[in-house]
Design a protein around this motif. Structure first.
Motif, PDB file in Angstrom:
ATOM      1  N   ARG A  64       0.866  -1.178   0.000  1.00 22.67           N
ATOM      2  CA  ARG A  64       0.000   0.000   0.000  1.00 22.67           C
ATOM      3  C   ARG A  64       0.905   1.232   0.000  1.00 22.67           C
ATOM      4  O   ARG A  64       1.730   1.395   0.895  1.00 22.67           O
ATOM      5  CB  ARG A  64      -0.871  -0.050   1.250  1.00 22.67           C
ATOM      6  CG  ARG A  64      -1.792   1.107   1.401  1.00 22.67           C
ATOM      7  CD  ARG A  64      -2.736   0.898   2.579  1.00 22.67           C
ATOM      8  NE  ARG A  64      -3.828  -0.008   2.240  1.00 22.67           N
ATOM      9  CZ  ARG A  64      -4.909  -0.189   3.005  1.00 22.67           C
ATOM     10  NH1 ARG A  64      -4.997   0.409   4.182  1.00 22.67           N
ATOM     11  NH2 ARG A  64      -5.861  -1.012   2.626  1.00 22.67           N
ATOM     12  N   ASP A  66       1.289   4.489   0.858  1.00 24.98           N
ATOM     13  CA  ASP A  66       0.626   5.496   1.696  1.00 24.98           C
ATOM     14  C   ASP A  66       1.344   6.829   1.568  1.00 24.98           C
ATOM     15  O   ASP A  66       2.551   6.920   1.762  1.00 24.98           O
ATOM     16  CB  ASP A  66       0.618   5.044   3.158  1.00 24.98           C
ATOM     17  CG  ASP A  66      -0.376   5.844   3.990  1.00 24.98           C
ATOM     18  OD1 ASP A  66      -0.908   6.871   3.474  1.00 24.98           O
ATOM     19  OD2 ASP A  66      -0.621   5.447   5.139  1.00 24.98           O
ATOM     20  N   GLN A  69      -2.115  11.382   2.712  1.00 29.13           N
ATOM     21  CA  GLN A  69      -2.974  12.451   2.186  1.00 29.13           C
ATOM     22  C   GLN A  69      -4.296  12.521   2.933  1.00 29.13           C
ATOM     23  O   GLN A  69      -4.889  11.482   3.228  1.00 29.13           O
ATOM     24  CB  GLN A  69      -3.271  12.195   0.701  1.00 29.13           C
ATOM     25  CG  GLN A  69      -2.103  12.448  -0.197  1.00 29.13           C
ATOM     26  CD  GLN A  69      -2.413  12.269  -1.690  1.00 29.13           C
ATOM     27  OE1 GLN A  69      -1.517  12.355  -2.492  1.00 29.13           O
ATOM     28  NE2 GLN A  69      -3.664  12.014  -2.037  1.00 29.13           N
ATOM     29  N   THR A  72      -8.327  10.286   2.244  1.00 28.57           N
ATOM     30  CA  THR A  72      -8.139   9.016   1.552  1.00 28.57           C
ATOM     31  C   THR A  72      -9.268   8.078   1.970  1.00 28.57           C
ATOM     32  O   THR A  72      -9.366   7.700   3.131  1.00 28.57           O
ATOM     33  CB  THR A  72      -6.772   8.413   1.890  1.00 28.57           C
ATOM     34  OG1 THR A  72      -5.753   9.307   1.421  1.00 28.57           O
ATOM     35  CG2 THR A  72      -6.598   7.057   1.239  1.00 28.57           C
ATOM     36  N   ASP A  74     -10.131   5.163   0.244  1.00 28.23           N
ATOM     37  CA  ASP A  74     -10.055   3.799  -0.285  1.00 28.23           C
ATOM     38  C   ASP A  74      -8.647   3.618  -0.847  1.00 28.23           C
ATOM     39  O   ASP A  74      -7.864   4.563  -0.898  1.00 28.23           O
ATOM     40  CB  ASP A  74     -11.093   3.630  -1.415  1.00 28.23           C
ATOM     41  CG  ASP A  74     -11.390   2.164  -1.694  1.00 28.23           C
ATOM     42  OD1 ASP A  74     -10.781   1.290  -1.035  1.00 28.23           O
ATOM     43  OD2 ASP A  74     -12.215   1.904  -2.582  1.00 28.23           O
ATOM     44  N   TRP A  75      -8.345   2.421  -1.255  1.00 28.10           N
ATOM     45  CA  TRP A  75      -7.050   2.119  -1.866  1.00 28.10           C
ATOM     46  C   TRP A  75      -7.307   1.452  -3.194  1.00 28.10           C
ATOM     47  O   TRP A  75      -8.111   0.533  -3.279  1.00 28.10           O
ATOM     48  CB  TRP A  75      -6.210   1.241  -0.942  1.00 28.10           C
ATOM     49  CG  TRP A  75      -5.917   1.999   0.319  1.00 28.10           C
ATOM     50  CD1 TRP A  75      -6.693   2.033   1.428  1.00 28.10           C
ATOM     51  CD2 TRP A  75      -4.824   2.883   0.550  1.00 28.10           C
ATOM     52  NE1 TRP A  75      -6.162   2.902   2.356  1.00 28.10           N
ATOM     53  CE2 TRP A  75      -4.990   3.432   1.844  1.00 28.10           C
ATOM     54  CE3 TRP A  75      -3.720   3.277  -0.194  1.00 28.10           C
ATOM     55  CZ2 TRP A  75      -4.103   4.346   2.385  1.00 28.10           C
ATOM     56  CZ3 TRP A  75      -2.825   4.169   0.353  1.00 28.10           C
ATOM     57  CH2 TRP A  75      -3.019   4.703   1.643  1.00 28.10           C
ATOM     58  N   TYR A  91      -2.855   2.556  -4.179  1.00 22.70           N
ATOM     59  CA  TYR A  91      -2.625   3.986  -3.959  1.00 22.70           C
ATOM     60  C   TYR A  91      -3.858   4.613  -3.324  1.00 22.70           C
ATOM     61  O   TYR A  91      -4.971   4.107  -3.460  1.00 22.70           O
ATOM     62  CB  TYR A  91      -2.330   4.666  -5.298  1.00 22.70           C
ATOM     63  CG  TYR A  91      -1.215   4.001  -6.071  1.00 22.70           C
ATOM     64  CD1 TYR A  91       0.119   4.325  -5.831  1.00 22.70           C
ATOM     65  CD2 TYR A  91      -1.501   3.006  -7.015  1.00 22.70           C
ATOM     66  CE1 TYR A  91       1.142   3.692  -6.535  1.00 22.70           C
ATOM     67  CE2 TYR A  91      -0.484   2.383  -7.716  1.00 22.70           C
ATOM     68  CZ  TYR A  91       0.841   2.726  -7.477  1.00 22.70           C
ATOM     69  OH  TYR A  91       1.836   2.093  -8.155  1.00 22.70           O
ATOM     70  N   PRO A  92      -3.664   5.760  -2.664  1.00 26.68           N
ATOM     71  CA  PRO A  92      -4.818   6.400  -2.018  1.00 26.68           C
ATOM     72  C   PRO A  92      -5.845   6.858  -3.049  1.00 26.68           C
ATOM     73  O   PRO A  92      -5.493   7.480  -4.066  1.00 26.68           O
ATOM     74  CB  PRO A  92      -4.210   7.604  -1.292  1.00 26.68           C
ATOM     75  CG  PRO A  92      -2.869   7.825  -1.920  1.00 26.68           C
ATOM     76  CD  PRO A  92      -2.407   6.491  -2.405  1.00 26.68           C
ATOM     77  N   HIS A  93      -7.093   6.567  -2.793  1.00 25.92           N
ATOM     78  CA  HIS A  93      -8.199   7.112  -3.583  1.00 25.92           C
ATOM     79  C   HIS A  93      -8.794   8.262  -2.775  1.00 25.92           C
ATOM     80  O   HIS A  93      -9.074   8.116  -1.595  1.00 25.92           O
ATOM     81  CB  HIS A  93      -9.247   6.031  -3.829  1.00 25.92           C
ATOM     82  CG  HIS A  93     -10.367   6.490  -4.722  1.00 25.92           C
ATOM     83  ND1 HIS A  93     -11.489   7.129  -4.235  1.00 25.92           N
ATOM     84  CD2 HIS A  93     -10.526   6.403  -6.064  1.00 25.92           C
ATOM     85  CE1 HIS A  93     -12.303   7.405  -5.247  1.00 25.92           C
ATOM     86  NE2 HIS A  93     -11.736   6.979  -6.364  1.00 25.92           N
ATOM     87  N   ALA A  94      -8.945   9.406  -3.433  1.00 29.35           N
ATOM     88  CA  ALA A  94      -9.246  10.625  -2.669  1.00 29.35           C
ATOM     89  C   ALA A  94     -10.727  10.965  -2.645  1.00 29.35           C
ATOM     90  O   ALA A  94     -11.421  10.840  -3.657  1.00 29.35           O
ATOM     91  CB  ALA A  94      -8.476  11.795  -3.262  1.00 29.35           C
TER      92      ALA A  94
END
Lengths: 564, 564
Positions: A64, A66, A69, A72, A74-75, A91-94
């Motif tokens: 992951r 990270d 941010q 965030t 979800d990933w 990756y971070p989903h914003a």
């Protein structure tokens, strides 16, 4: 904020000489780069060696990523290397309603720091990226499909050069106006009018960088650094198949910003779930005031039409053309063209597609050559270059996605095949799709053929287009650039008249011209600080990398004046 | 072409010192102008005296203004001076399918002459315009309604300054890249790669200047000279009520171009028949690649949306605001504001409209003043300034058109009148419509009032808006600039905190701020080479006069490279 000035003043001391050299070089346009091309140049002074870079890359797989941010929710991930590896990195989903406001929080301090501090922070980001060039090389290779050496050079030092170039232009542009001025206007016998004026470059807002699959760093860095250096926050939306190189970039940028006393949220990543298509949503957000995009004409046109709240810089499709009229170095020409067509399987926005060759043949230092001979000799030159599988793979890299493969496989249906594509095997990557380029013969006078050669066929497909004459070639070149655009134009001629005619077309239709390249420089390569990438004046791109126009409208200057 | 170099090389010799001084001044932003403001400065060294200028203007009335343009299919006119005179001058009406191709014929030679020659030709045009400043003064006065002295200064030297400033920026931008470069890249033990590169600034095509009624030269010259100096041809489409000043300009430009060996059709006039509305047609022609426009928000937005083939620079409507929070020079503040509201009857795009005054009053060097007292004292200051009809007329000028008069007459319906408008008579121009400004009291907290103060009410109408506090004023300022735009912001305050808050709003919302002006500089005036006119960062305008962004995208740089 007490500690911040110290932090970034140190960065100014460290990077000012590099900035000055960059500023000098964009004026002279001589050769220069602070970023070494040779893989063995790395491994000392804090930079990762080849083995360390490979290990760093391997350690990212399946993890992951990270970034710390805000917002965030979800990933997401799903990158599959063109060489067959599943990266497995997420990756971070914003949540944009959280992330975008957070990105604005630090903008005032970033603005107030001034152009020099911002340039220094940007140069520190680039220096740390440079130190990890070997790690980036693997990340670029396994997202773009570039061969390792190209991924290292184009994805590493060349991309860093383009980023630094953008910083230099941004700094120069912001410092054309002084911070303060005293203005005193004589009034004859009366006392003069006197004002004190302060000038502050202010950012547009948040810049959005929409990355591409083939050159995530090279095409991403100019916009990223131009926006950041001019005081904007930057949101990086990578291509879903090429996230890792830009995620690494964002991580380094956030680290440097924080260490220098700024808000790390000035740079953030917007990764997306497969099929989510968040670029459209992002591009229309009112916080987004700048968009940098590399990709299809359809989406570039959509951005230019719809993202009206933003300054939009696009690089889109074009039909790159080489006029082959005559040459005094036939072997050199063939070798040069063969390399251009083969490099990264023709998956460069600068790769020639149409070779315009008079049907009556050309004059060369080896005597006259018929159209058929020229095409056959070029096919042989490509064969010779790519005869050995290991050497071929090191030049070709892998096909970046199934669409390219589909176009390659459809190409033989367009005309007579002068050079057939063949499969290249890579023992270390058995699932890689590696193919040599195809050359198809077309007739410039046939309307059916025109449909093929007047469209971009992105990938390892080129067309040997038979034309009636040099004049016909020049006119077809003009029509192609005007209607379809071109990132590059090449020409081979020993005739001053033909050279002048091609040059005039390029000046009038605004295309960058390489003339009679027969050695180790190729039409599809441009060097930062010296060559412009694209012209911004034909349909292939509305901006050039990098010039004043690329940076001047990313900020505005606010004046505060009062009586002295 | 044999004679051309000599002609323009002489111009380079003549004007290079002026160009260098302009280049230096846009860097220092100190005071400078080569164009005298005093009417008596003219009449020697080939310039027209006051009497000669008047005679030259009179000689134009009732005549056919022949420019020798190709494709002239008719003669059109109909200007009526705001002072009551029918000009009776007619101008060529163009067959665009003849004129536009003719304008492109000379572009290659103009491009090949290079940036310095183009700058020199532009400076010669400006010098000849300067020599006829008195003639232009009458032309501007009798089209815009400006008083004579303002027409002479703003329409003459100040406009010429803005044109010269644009030439300087254009020259600087084009010469950031050298004409040629030698690029040599080391290759270790192998021979270096070596290229020779040529860089040529190339024009976009034809620039269209859409003139305005109030400042035909001042607002027209920046775009005209920026486009011409960057190698474009320029088509000037004047406002149908303000043709003469731009027709004179075009005539001089054509004369200078021809004398210097260039095609006079590089600059042309597109006059229109009454009600013809050719701007929309012109703006969408494929030959038009740049548009400069000053006028309504509605048409500016239309241009930005529809003229997609062109770079579009617009100055539109805004709601200029002055925060009146406190002052250490009450009388100076009132006198300064009274002058700002009166100058040219408030018909400047930079005239303050909304005066935000705390309803609990303000602190001054003469003790606390209530909201009512401030408004009444301001009204008295305007009355004192304009008490004498002759002096009033010399400051106010005439209302430019019936729309302005209608807005003035409707203003008393919007709220309590603090200062009523009165008619001013001019014996020499009995038909002139000359009016003193109206000040209307509004309440910032009342939604009904908001409809009035949150719209531009162009003309001699201002609103004294009662606000709850300094904080309320700052927030209303922010909302106004963000939603409606502003060419100018003013503030009066003795509080560092309030000054800082206003400054921060202007930096964040991108507006030009004048702080505590109590002397002989007014918020509605900007000086070329030093002040930016507009910011390009709020809804009032998408460009500033003049900065790098205003010129950088009017041309592109084409590179031709070959092996050294």
């Amino acid at each position: 904020m007490a500690a911040a000035p110290t932090a970034y003043e140190q960065l100014i001391d460290r990077h000012r000489p590099t900035l000055d050299q960059a500023l000098e070089t964009i004026r002279t346009r001589a050769y220069w780069s602070p970023h070494p091309e040779h893989p063995k140049a790395y491994g000392e002074n804090g930079s990762l060696s080849a083995a360390e870079g490979k290990a760093a890359f391997d350690a990212l797989l399946g993890t992951r990523f990270d970034l710390g941010q805000p917002g965030t929710d979800d990933w997401v991930g799903g990158e599959v290397s063109p060489y067959g590896i599943e990266l497995g990195t997420t990756y971070p989903h914003a949540d944009l309603d959280v992330l975008l406001p957070a990105m604005r929080a630090g903008q005032r301090a970033w603005r107030d720091a001034g152009a020099e501090a911002r340039a220094a922070v940007c140069l520190e980001i680039l220096a740390r990226i440079s130190a990890r060039t070997h790690e980036f090389a693997h990340a670029v290779m396994h997202t773009s499909g570039q061969a390792f050496m190209m991924a290292l050079q184009a994805g590493g030092p060349h991309a860093q050069d383009r980023g630094l170039e953008a910083v230099a232009y941004a700094y120069a542009e912001q410092t054309r106006t002084p911070d303060t001025a005293e203005w005193t206007k004589p009034q004859g016998k009366r006392p003069p009018l006197a004002l004190t004026k302060q000038f502050t470059p202010v950012p547009r807002g948040i810049g959005l960088v929409i990355g591409c699959n083939t050159f995530p760093t090279w095409n991403g860095y100019p916009g990223l650094f131009a926006s950041l250096a001019t005081g904007n926050a930057v949101l990086v939306k990578p291509h879903p198949r090429a996230v890792l190189p830009l995620a690494l970039t964002v991580r380094i940028a956030r680290e440097v910003l924080a260490e220098a006393g700024f808000d790390p949220n000035l740079v953030a990543l917007a990764a997306e779930a497969p099929g989510e298509g968040i670029a459209k949503t992002l591009a229309l957000r009112p916080e987004i005031r700048i968009v940098d995009y590399t990709g299809s004409t359809a989406f570039g046109d959509w951005l230019e039409t719809h993202a009206r709240q933003a300054q939009v810089y696009t690089e889109k499709a074009g039909v790159n053309t080489v006029v082959v009229e005559s040459t005094g170095a036939y072997k050199g020409m063939l070798a040069n063209l063969a390399f251009s067509l083969s490099l990264y399987s023709g998956q460069m926005c600068t790769t020639p597609q149409n070779l315009l060759i008079p049907r009556d043949g050309i004059a060369t230092d080896e005597g006259p050559k018929t159209y058929d001979e020229v095409v056959a000799d070029l096919a042989r030159a490509v064969d010779a270059l790519l005869g050995d599988d290991a050497r071929a793979a090191a030049l070709l890299g892998a096909l970046v996605n199934p669409d390219v493969r589909a176009r390659l496989e459809a190409a033989p249906g367009l005309g007579e095949v002068a050079l057939a594509s063949r499969e290249v095997t890579m023992p270390e990557f058995p699932d890689a799709v590696v193919r040599t380029p195809v050359i198809v013969k077309l007739d410039g006078a046939k309307p059916d053929d025109e449909a093929a050669y007047m469209s971009e066929c992105f990938g390892p497909v080129s067309f040997a287009v038979a034309v009636d004459s040099a004049e016909d070639a020049v006119e077809l070149l003009r029509r192609t650039v005007r209607d379809k655009g071109a990132m590059t134009v090449g020409a081979y001629t020993t005739s001053d008249d033909v050279a002048e005619a091609v040059r005039e077309v390029c000046l009038e239709e605004c295309a960058q011209l390489s003339l009679n390249l027969t050695g180790g420089v190729y039409v599809n390569q441009t060097a930062a600080f010296s060559d412009f990438h694209g012209s911004g004046g034909n349909p292939a791109a509305n901006a050039a990398l990098c010039d004043g126009a690329f940076v001047a409208d990313r900020f505005r200057v606010v004046e505060v004046r009062e009586e002295a």
